[in-house]
Design a protein around this motif. Sequence first.
Motif: not given
Length: 183
Positions: A75-81
């Motif tokens: 989820l963090a990478l989903y938002g940061l990417t």
Amino acid sequence: MTETSEAAPAAEDARPVPPAAPHRIHRAWFVAAVTFVTIIGAAAFRSLPGLLIDPLHAEFQWSRGTIGLAVSINLALYGLTAPFAAALMDRFGIRRVVAVALTVIAVGSGLTVWMTAAWQLLLCWGLLVGLGSGSMALAFAATVTNRWFTERKGLVTGILTAASASGQLIFLPVLSWIVTEHS
């Protein structure tokens, strides 16, 4: 000198006006449809780990905290990417970035078949699927909308934004049934 005037065109030169061509769907709508389906698929992959917490815990005896960490990384990478994916789409083109993102999702989810350790879950589902699905997030929808539509931008943005929720709405019940019946 005699005065000359332009004569009206002869009757044989007059051509009938062809009938209006049938209304065709602009190809931008096909691009929007493919984008919608792609975002639906990415949303389904992104939401799947929540359903697999209990089966992964039962199968591998991993703690729910470890499985939750993989979901959190995802989820963090989903938002940061997303912002970086939009910049890459501007630089390298939508097709290349989407093809790479879908490949990363496929590799990440495909490798989970052979995972035996918790770090492999963190790598496959947390890192790879998180990066891939993040590249297919709202920045993708905004890029397609801005490049292909001058009119109806709001409508297309709304439809493509709804694709993420639609993916979860469509696939979560089916995936939940599969997990319940086959675990």
